[in-house]
Design an enzyme around this catalytic site. Structure first.
Site, mmCIF file in Angstrom:
data_model
loop_
_atom_site.group_PDB
_atom_site.id
_atom_site.type_symbol
_atom_site.label_atom_id
_atom_site.label_comp_id
_atom_site.label_asym_id
_atom_site.label_seq_id
_atom_site.Cartn_x
_atom_site.Cartn_y
_atom_site.Cartn_z
ATOM 1 N N ASP A 135 -5.008 -15.131 6.223
ATOM 2 C CA ASP A 135 -3.598 -14.743 6.258
ATOM 3 C C ASP A 135 -3.111 -14.602 7.694
ATOM 4 O OD1 ASP A 135 -3.315 -14.736 3.551
ATOM 5 O OD2 ASP A 135 -3.482 -12.559 3.306
ATOM 6 N N ASP A 171 -7.144 -9.803 6.729
ATOM 7 C CA ASP A 171 -7.515 -11.086 6.118
ATOM 8 C C ASP A 171 -7.355 -12.184 7.167
ATOM 9 O OD1 ASP A 171 -7.452 -12.422 2.975
ATOM 10 O OD2 ASP A 171 -7.072 -13.680 4.724
ATOM 11 N N ARG A 208 -12.829 -16.424 -2.927
ATOM 12 C CA ARG A 208 -13.459 -15.196 -3.384
ATOM 13 C C ARG A 208 -12.700 -14.662 -4.587
ATOM 14 N NH1 ARG A 208 -14.707 -9.940 0.328
ATOM 15 N NH2 ARG A 208 -12.482 -9.915 0.669
ATOM 16 N N THR A 225 -14.673 -9.849 -8.840
ATOM 17 C CA THR A 225 -16.143 -9.782 -8.750
ATOM 18 C C THR A 225 -16.612 -9.865 -7.302
ATOM 19 O OG1 THR A 225 -16.350 -12.187 -8.849
ATOM 20 C CG2 THR A 225 -16.334 -11.010 -10.960
HETATM 21 N N1 URA Z 1 -12.390 -11.825 4.643
HETATM 22 C C1 URA Z 1 -11.415 -11.511 5.518
HETATM 23 O O1 URA Z 1 -10.573 -12.329 5.829
HETATM 24 N N2 URA Z 1 -11.397 -10.258 6.037
HETATM 25 C C2 URA Z 1 -12.294 -9.318 5.709
HETATM 26 O O2 URA Z 1 -12.234 -8.209 6.230
HETATM 27 C C3 URA Z 1 -13.328 -9.677 4.801
HETATM 28 C C4 URA Z 1 -13.353 -10.929 4.280
#
Ligand code: URA
Length: 212
Positions: free
Chosen positions: A206, A203, A107, A111
């Protein structure tokens, strides 16, 4: 289980309990990964509920019987890298003979649009059920892009499995791919201005891989 034709929320107590521990920021990387694997078995059970079935003749130690068995070609699991691999692990244990594909999308943080860097799937996608896995359905941009690529590659029967969904992502998928059912453990409140799910779990990549 709460269901509409497009979105199924698996409200089984075990799923909800495990999800709460995963959301908690105090949960370790090891604990998070273990729970993700466990929860993916339970979500996988739901998303595969209507797989086509046939019968085969077998001999039990007692007598011959017509016994149920999965029909058609082996299904394909497609992980959206990298966070999809956490869900993939559990569901692949559930269906060890499944074929596996990978879609590499990251991602762009400015953007929020997906950028493709890898695509490898079995060649006969059109003859097989395809389950796309990614823990977070946030903006829906990467899910829509992955499903676009899979349809271009011939996939016809596609389902999407995630751990958490945001209303924005569900709406985006319903508009772009109304034929793709979504199974998730929870529908959260909203996205923040960076495209993260609230209340969410942070995330997912992560948290499962210990990066930051
Ligand atoms: N990707 C993630 O890992 N967490 C989010 O909250 C949104 C996208």
């Amino acid at each position: 289980m709460t269901a509409n034709p497009h979105l199924t929320i698996v409200d089984h107590p075990l799923v909800q309990h495990k999800l709460t521990i995963m959301r908690d920021k105090g949960t370790s990387t090891k604990g998070f990964r273990q729970l993700l694997k466990e929860i993916s078995l339970l979500l996988g059970y739901e998303i595969l509920r209507d797989l086509p079935i046939t019968t085969t003749t077998i001999d039990t130690p007692m007598e011959e019987m017509e016994a149920p068995t999965l029909a058609g070609k082996k299904l394909v699991l497609v992980s959206i890298l990298r966070a999809g691999n956490g869900l993939l692990e559990g569901i692949h244990d559930l269906v060890p003979s499944a074929r596996v594909g990978y879609v590499g999308l990251y991602r762009d943080e400015e953007t929020l649009k997906p950028v493709q860097y890898y695509f490898k799937v079995p060649s006969d996608l059109g003859d097989r059920p395809v389950i796309v896995v990614d823990p977070m359905l946030a903006t829906g941009n990467s899910t829509v892009a992955a499903v676009d690529l899979l349809k271009e590659a011939g996939a016809k029967d596609i389902r999407f499995l995630c751990l958490l969904a945001a209303p924005e992502g569900v709406a985006r998928m319903a508009e772009a791919h109304p034929d793709v059912p979504i199974v998730t453990a929870a529908l959260d409140r909203q996205l923040n201005d960076k495209g993260y799910i609230l209340p969410g779990l942070g995330d997912a990549g992560d948290r499962m891989f210990g990066t930051k």
